[in-house]
Design a protein around this motif. Structure first.
Motif, PDB file in Angstrom:
ATOM      1  N   HIS B  66       0.941  -1.309   0.413  1.00 43.28           N
ATOM      2  CA  HIS B  66       0.114  -0.051   0.597  1.00 43.28           C
ATOM      3  C   HIS B  66       0.696   1.082   0.175  1.00 43.28           C
ATOM      4  CE1 HIS B  66      -3.226  -2.789   1.064  1.00 43.28           C
ATOM      5  NE2 HIS B  66      -2.727  -3.051   2.296  1.00 43.28           N
ATOM      6  N   PRO B  69       3.301   6.051   2.655  1.00 39.63           N
ATOM      7  CA  PRO B  69       5.028   7.123   2.628  1.00 39.63           C
ATOM      8  C   PRO B  69       5.706   7.074   3.888  1.00 39.63           C
ATOM      9  CG  PRO B  69       3.047   8.289   3.035  1.00 39.63           C
ATOM     10  CD  PRO B  69       2.501   7.155   2.747  1.00 39.63           C
ATOM     11  N   GLU B  70       5.093   6.766   4.865  1.00 42.57           N
ATOM     12  CA  GLU B  70       5.401   6.801   6.424  1.00 42.57           C
ATOM     13  C   GLU B  70       7.626   5.740   6.153  1.00 42.57           C
ATOM     14  OE1 GLU B  70       3.075   6.219   6.348  1.00 42.57           O
ATOM     15  OE2 GLU B  70       2.125   8.574   7.265  1.00 42.57           O
ATOM     16  N   THR B  93      -0.264   8.426  -5.838  1.00 45.03           N
ATOM     17  CA  THR B  93       0.698   7.689  -5.066  1.00 45.03           C
ATOM     18  C   THR B  93       2.643   8.501  -4.891  1.00 45.03           C
ATOM     19  OG1 THR B  93      -0.121   5.647  -5.392  1.00 45.03           O
ATOM     20  CG2 THR B  93       2.328   5.431  -3.986  1.00 45.03           C
ATOM     21  N   LEU B 174       3.649   3.861  12.597  1.00 43.44           N
ATOM     22  CA  LEU B 174       2.862   5.341  12.440  1.00 43.44           C
ATOM     23  C   LEU B 174       2.120   5.490  11.886  1.00 43.44           C
ATOM     24  CD1 LEU B 174       6.263   7.987  11.405  1.00 43.44           C
ATOM     25  CD2 LEU B 174       4.918   7.284  13.829  1.00 43.44           C
ATOM     26  N   SER B 175       1.766   4.588  11.372  1.00 48.48           N
ATOM     27  CA  SER B 175       0.180   4.307   9.691  1.00 48.48           C
ATOM     28  C   SER B 175       0.066   3.573   9.492  1.00 48.48           C
ATOM     29  CB  SER B 175       0.890   5.391   8.494  1.00 48.48           C
ATOM     30  OG  SER B 175       1.755   4.348   8.120  1.00 48.48           O
ATOM     31  N   LYS B 176      -1.647   2.609   9.236  1.00 48.65           N
ATOM     32  CA  LYS B 176      -1.617   1.448   8.749  1.00 48.65           C
ATOM     33  C   LYS B 176      -2.875   1.282   7.672  1.00 48.65           C
ATOM     34  CE  LYS B 176      -4.255  -0.904  12.326  1.00 48.65           C
ATOM     35  NZ  LYS B 176      -4.430  -0.879  13.977  1.00 48.65           N
ATOM     36  N   PHE B 177      -3.156   0.689   6.774  1.00 52.91           N
ATOM     37  CA  PHE B 177      -3.583   0.934   5.923  1.00 52.91           C
ATOM     38  C   PHE B 177      -4.559   0.514   6.105  1.00 52.91           C
ATOM     39  CE2 PHE B 177      -6.072  -1.826   2.713  1.00 52.91           C
ATOM     40  CZ  PHE B 177      -6.034  -0.661   1.611  1.00 52.91           C
ATOM     41  N   VAL B 178      -5.605   1.042   5.911  1.00 55.16           N
ATOM     42  CA  VAL B 178      -7.635  -0.035   6.177  1.00 55.16           C
ATOM     43  C   VAL B 178      -7.600  -0.641   5.751  1.00 55.16           C
ATOM     44  CG1 VAL B 178      -9.373   0.920   8.013  1.00 55.16           C
ATOM     45  CG2 VAL B 178      -7.781   2.152   8.683  1.00 55.16           C
ATOM     46  N   ASN B 179      -8.598   0.034   4.585  1.00 52.51           N
ATOM     47  CA  ASN B 179      -9.110  -0.811   3.349  1.00 52.51           C
ATOM     48  C   ASN B 179      -8.784   0.733   1.916  1.00 52.51           C
ATOM     49  OD1 ASN B 179     -11.158   1.633   3.527  1.00 52.51           O
ATOM     50  ND2 ASN B 179     -12.319   0.287   4.815  1.00 52.51           N
ATOM     51  N   ALA B 180      -9.326   0.140   1.648  1.00 54.26           N
ATOM     52  CA  ALA B 180      -9.782   0.990  -0.167  1.00 54.26           C
ATOM     53  C   ALA B 180     -11.222   0.237  -0.984  1.00 54.26           C
ATOM     54  CB  ALA B 180      -8.353   0.370  -0.801  1.00 54.26           C
ATOM     55  N   GLU B 181     -11.559   1.351  -1.631  1.00 50.97           N
ATOM     56  CA  GLU B 181     -12.808   1.367  -2.342  1.00 50.97           C
ATOM     57  C   GLU B 181     -12.107   1.677  -4.032  1.00 50.97           C
ATOM     58  OE1 GLU B 181     -16.733   3.181  -1.326  1.00 50.97           O
ATOM     59  OE2 GLU B 181     -15.487   3.650   1.213  1.00 50.97           O
ATOM     60  N   ILE B 182     -12.763   1.145  -4.015  1.00 54.64           N
ATOM     61  CA  ILE B 182     -11.534   1.676  -5.783  1.00 54.64           C
ATOM     62  C   ILE B 182     -13.080   1.747  -6.742  1.00 54.64           C
ATOM     63  CG2 ILE B 182     -10.154   0.723  -7.574  1.00 54.64           C
ATOM     64  CD1 ILE B 182      -8.433   1.774  -5.550  1.00 54.64           C
TER      65      ILE B 182
END
Lengths: 249, 309
Positions: B66, B69-70, B93, B174-182
């Motif tokens: 995903h 950037p961190e 991106t 520092l960050s976490k991907f939760v979900n994507a709505e493509i």
């Protein structure tokens, strides 16, 4: 939680910029200036977070000429609590702005910094990301939704294929996209009240950092002009043109 | 100059946006690529075939999935000790990552370049494309994003780059991907399409937008775009938006239907090869840049067009 909201004074988005005859830049004399549209969205979001009881103070900051006070007053009228102007007549690049903001973050210790995703004059789209890098904080860019949940902020981002949601550890940086909200108009009483809200003035010299520009603009020119087109009289002619272009069989 | 180019990919496939970025990097010198992600063997293999590339640095780690950037920026910064420039396509991106890399390297990024004028000199659009600035950098390392429509895509075949694994710099936590709505679409991707049919405020609502613009786009095998007015009014989702704050496109044919032509919209499409405008207001600004214009009511013109095509 305290919010820090940087705002920029830019040429009004409805004005078509004129290029200076000597190619040195865009002619800004006697041109209407306003708050950068993305920054209005940032201020609005901050005010909404305060109204929701999540934020307790909103500090707005601008880096620019004395006239940037006007847009800071606008932000105060929208609901910000106090303003800081870092006054300078030279234009500061995103890296320099990010460095000044990093100093201010160290002073003010906000829990969240909300910036616009880009300024409509230089179209850089850099400052928020650079500030996050300098602070070592997480970044949620191009936000269309912001939800503070305990020690985290959940940001829905507008990405090329659709939407993406990320969870960031606070403190964090968020940059706003157009769809985040509809900024409010300041009412007359709030404009009057904004005149009494505190505004501190500083200069870049108060912070011991190098903000000398790294980029030199050699020339600014008109984009290539498109040649005048034709008008067709009816659909048959348009169909013929589409066939000639090879897009219709 | 040794340049590291960010390879854009999604769902195990390399994206075309990578190719114009490689094209721009080729003008600076030696081109190396970075494929960062999780399970990216196929992407790396595809990237190695791009014409004219050297080493393909592959960082395969769950932390890079995903492209947060961190996590990705420290990886790039580590690789920059051995490269002179970092080049990314100006996609969401690329725009998310590159400035973070630039600040960590203490350099100014040069955003959305349109041309390479020299090793340190580039052109880029400012004021929504109403002006073109030529800028020269004094930084020792370069960080650049590339406007995809301004560069010819390099050949995706014919290269024989060497694939090399890179040690992971880990998860910054520092960050976490939760979900994507493509957004799902059977039509060509907007930034990649040869033909685009775009609708504006005059389409009234989402039903008439779909009933009018979609069949015309399908007939012309075109992607569907929209003005900000149409998006704000809820006719179509945000990712259809063409303009300064949406997508920048430059197809062979751009057909603007019921779009007046505000400067923010023109900023996103005025480099199209042929612009066709259908609008009932003959004074609409769109006609000042359209190659072919037809004045009239789109609700009679489009059905007639569909009948005759």
């Amino acid at each position: 939680m305290k919010l820090l909201v940087p705002v920029k004074r830019v040429i009004d988005y409805n004005v078509k910029p004129r290029i200076a005859a000597d190619g040195s830049g865009v002619d800004l004399a006697n041109v209407k200036m306003s708050m950068n549209p993305f920054d209005e969205i940032s201020v609005e979001e901050a005010v909404r977070l305060k109204e929701a009881g999540i934020a307790d103070e909103i500090v707005v900051v601008s880096i620019g000429p004395a006239k940037a006070q006007e847009i800071l007053r606008t932000a105060l009228a929208m609901g910000a609590d106090r303003a800081i102007l870092i006054e300078t007549d030279v234009s500061v690049e995103p890296l320099g702005v990010a460095k000044l903001l990093a100093k201010l973050v160290a002073e003010e210790e906000p829990g969240l910094v909300i910036l616009g995703k880009q300024a409509i004059d230089d179209d850089s789209n850099q400052t928020g990301q650079m500030l996050a890098a300098l602070l070592g904080w997480a970044q949620g860019t191009f936000a269309s939704k912001i939800e503070v949940e305990g020690d985290n902020v959940v940001v829905t981002r507008e990405v090329d294929g659709g939407l993406e949601t990320v969870q960031l550890t606070l403190p964090a940086i968020v940059t706003t996209d157009l769809r985040l909200n509809e900024p409010r108009y300041a009412s007359l009483p709030s404009i009057m009240k904004a005149k009494t809200k505190p505004m501190a003035t500083r200069t870049p010299g108060d912070y011991d950092i190098d903000i000398a520009p790294r980029l030199t603009t050699l020339t600014v020119s008109e984009p290539p002009k498109r040649t005048a087109g034709i008008k067709v009289a009816d659909v048959d002619e348009l169909v013929a043109k589409l066939k000639a272009l090879g897009v219709a069989a | 100059m040794k340049t590291l180019v960010w390879v854009e990919h999604e769902a195990g496939l390399m994206k075309d946006a990578t190719l114009p970025a490689v094209s721009a990097a080729t003008k600076l010198g030696e081109v190396h690529l970075l494929v960062a992600g999780s399970g990216v063997g196929a992407v790396a293999a595809a990237a190695a075939k791009i014409a004219g590339v050297g080493t393909i640095h592959v960082a395969d780690d769950a932390a890079f999935e995903h492209a947060l950037p961190e996590n990705v920026a420290p990886l790039i910064v580590a690789l920059m000790s051995d490269h002179d420039a970092f080049v990314a396509p100006a996609t969401t991106t690329g725009k998310n990552i590159a400035p973070r890399v630039a600040a960590m390297l203490d350099v100014m990024q040069i955003s959305e370049i349109l041309s390479v004028e020299g090793a340190d000199t580039f052109t880029r659009p400012i004021y929504a494309g109403n002006a073109i600035a030529t800028v020269r950098t004094s930084d020792s390392k370069l960080v650049i994003t590339v406007r995809g429509t301004a560069f010819v895509k390099v050949d995706a075949e014919g290269g024989s780059g060497e694939i090399m694994a890179v040690a992971s710099t880990g998860n910054a936590e520092l960050s976490k991907f939760v979900n994507a709505e493509i957004a799902k679409s059977e039509r060509p991707e907007l930034t990649n399409a040869k033909v685009i049919v775009s609708g504006g405020r005059a389409l009234k609502n989402s039903e008439t937008f779909e009933a009018t613009i979609f069949p015309l786009a399908d007939r012309l095998r075109a992607a569907v775009g929209a003005s900000r007015a149409a998006v704000d009014a809820g006719y179509v989702p945000n990712d259809y938006q063409v303009g300064q704050t949406g997508k920048i496109v430059a197809p062979d044919v751009y057909m603007a239907v019921g779009i007046s032509g505000a400067i923010q919209h023109l900023a996103g499409m005025k480099d199209s090869k042929t612009i066709i405008a259908i609008n009932k207001d003959e004074d609409a600004p769109i006609f000042q840049i359209a190659d072919i214009g037809l004045v009239g009511d789109l609700y009679t013109i489009v059905p007639e067009l569909l009948e005759k095509l």
